[in-house]
Design an enzyme around this catalytic site. Sequence first.
Site, PDB file in Angstrom:
ATOM      1  N   LYS A   2       0.877  -1.173   0.000  1.00 49.38           N
ATOM      2  CA  LYS A   2       0.000   0.000   0.000  1.00 49.38           C
ATOM      3  C   LYS A   2       0.911   1.219   0.000  1.00 49.38           C
ATOM      4  O   LYS A   2       2.049   1.150   0.458  1.00 49.38           O
ATOM      5  CB  LYS A   2      -0.869   0.004   1.275  1.00 49.38           C
ATOM      6  CG  LYS A   2      -2.076   0.896   1.183  1.00 49.38           C
ATOM      7  CD  LYS A   2      -3.238   0.194   0.518  1.00 49.38           C
ATOM      8  CE  LYS A   2      -4.444   1.097   0.395  1.00 49.38           C
ATOM      9  NZ  LYS A   2      -5.620   0.366  -0.100  1.00 49.38           N
TER      10      LYS A   2
ATOM     11  N   VAL B 253     -20.481  -0.828  -3.329  1.00 48.03           N
ATOM     12  CA  VAL B 253     -20.600  -2.235  -2.936  1.00 48.03           C
ATOM     13  C   VAL B 253     -22.067  -2.616  -2.676  1.00 48.03           C
ATOM     14  O   VAL B 253     -22.565  -3.626  -3.187  1.00 48.03           O
ATOM     15  CB  VAL B 253     -19.727  -2.524  -1.679  1.00 48.03           C
ATOM     16  CG1 VAL B 253     -19.882  -3.969  -1.232  1.00 48.03           C
ATOM     17  CG2 VAL B 253     -18.261  -2.209  -1.962  1.00 48.03           C
ATOM     18  N   GLY B 254     -22.767  -1.796  -1.893  1.00 50.08           N
ATOM     19  CA  GLY B 254     -24.142  -2.115  -1.478  1.00 50.08           C
ATOM     20  C   GLY B 254     -25.121  -2.210  -2.636  1.00 50.08           C
ATOM     21  O   GLY B 254     -25.948  -3.134  -2.692  1.00 50.08           O
TER      22      GLY B 254
END
Length: 356
Positions: free
Chosen positions: A71, A179-180
Amino acid sequence: MYDEYGPEKILELYDPKTKMRGILVIDNTKRGPGKGGIRMRPDVDKEEVFRLARAMTFKCALADLPFGGAKSGIIADDKKISTEDKKKIIKAFARGLKQICPSLYVAAPDMNMAEEEMRIFANEIGDPRACTGKPADMGGIPHELGSTGIGVGHATMVGIEHLRLGDNLTFAVEGFGNVGTFAAKFLTEKGLKLVAVSDSKGTIYNKDGINYDEVFKIKQETGTVTNYKGEKLKCEDIVGLDVDILVTAAIADLINENNWQNIKAKMIVCGSNIPMSKEIEEKLHEKGILVIPDFVANAGGVISSYVEYMGGNVESMWREVENRITTNTKLVLEKAKEKNIKPRDAAMEIVKERLA
Ligand code: NAD
């Protein structure tokens, strides 16, 4: 911070001309170059970057991808710098990583970094494999297609079969963003009944069922799902509703000491990262509630990144997301059942084997 996995390399970057300051943590490269996004925030630090890099090590190993974990962070305030300065800073960051990117690190978008920033990054490195999440004209596969949410949907279907939950199932989705929405759409198309959905303004509950297209339209037109017909509740109330399945897709620690005992769902699928602590997960496990952990269920995005990295197209991306999420979720749930342990513990055993 240092253990059997890493971090292998921590790089601090500074460019006197642009005043760019950045951090790269390459946690583990046993399976391939470290994969992970670039986060631009004024207070991003080594510790945060390391924790995110470690999460990528585990997620890539579990998804069985030839990537390690990494990252990076650029210490800058996106709201206070001009577009031109942001571009110069990204270029300086890319130049600083040129020797190890993409051989040891493959970048991606994260907070305040999107596809145009990936274009700048890849062009400055001079290699399109330097990052994923690039614009389509550079061979990119956008996350906006819903790879993570659809992957969460596949994980849910595996969980349903595993628990033999049968038909006429109801579900709730916490969060109605990238995402939802895709998870909700996928599962309604599979015949499940959406009865509750939430966003930052609250929860809407309708036990007769929520029509996906209608609630999506209402969210777009009015800014919140709570204008859909039904009972309007507080955000956190979604946790205790009478549903078969709860899909999390927004905040960390949604399920906590104050509300875990209210859960009626038989299964929780973690689309969001860290929706509960390990201790809460343990308590739910003891109560007989199946929790499919975040790094198992929400790996669709990084699987899509892998397909982009390999030069694949959107069709091959959908195939890979389905195959890998389905196979690995099954593997985790079967191992958990066989050994009578939590899915998270079973997933970690698989990760350890794959990193050995
Ligand atoms: P997003 O910004 O697109 O959507 C977030 C949604 O959550 C919005 O609808 C917002 O209104 C809602 N929200 C905010 N606070 C809320 C609250 N208190 N209660 C209910 N809803 C609330 O974000 P996203 O990309 O969908 O990510 C959601 C989660 O999934 C995050 O935890 C993220 O780290 C994780 N995740 C995302 C991806 C991805 O590819 N997008 C991949 C892995 C993990």
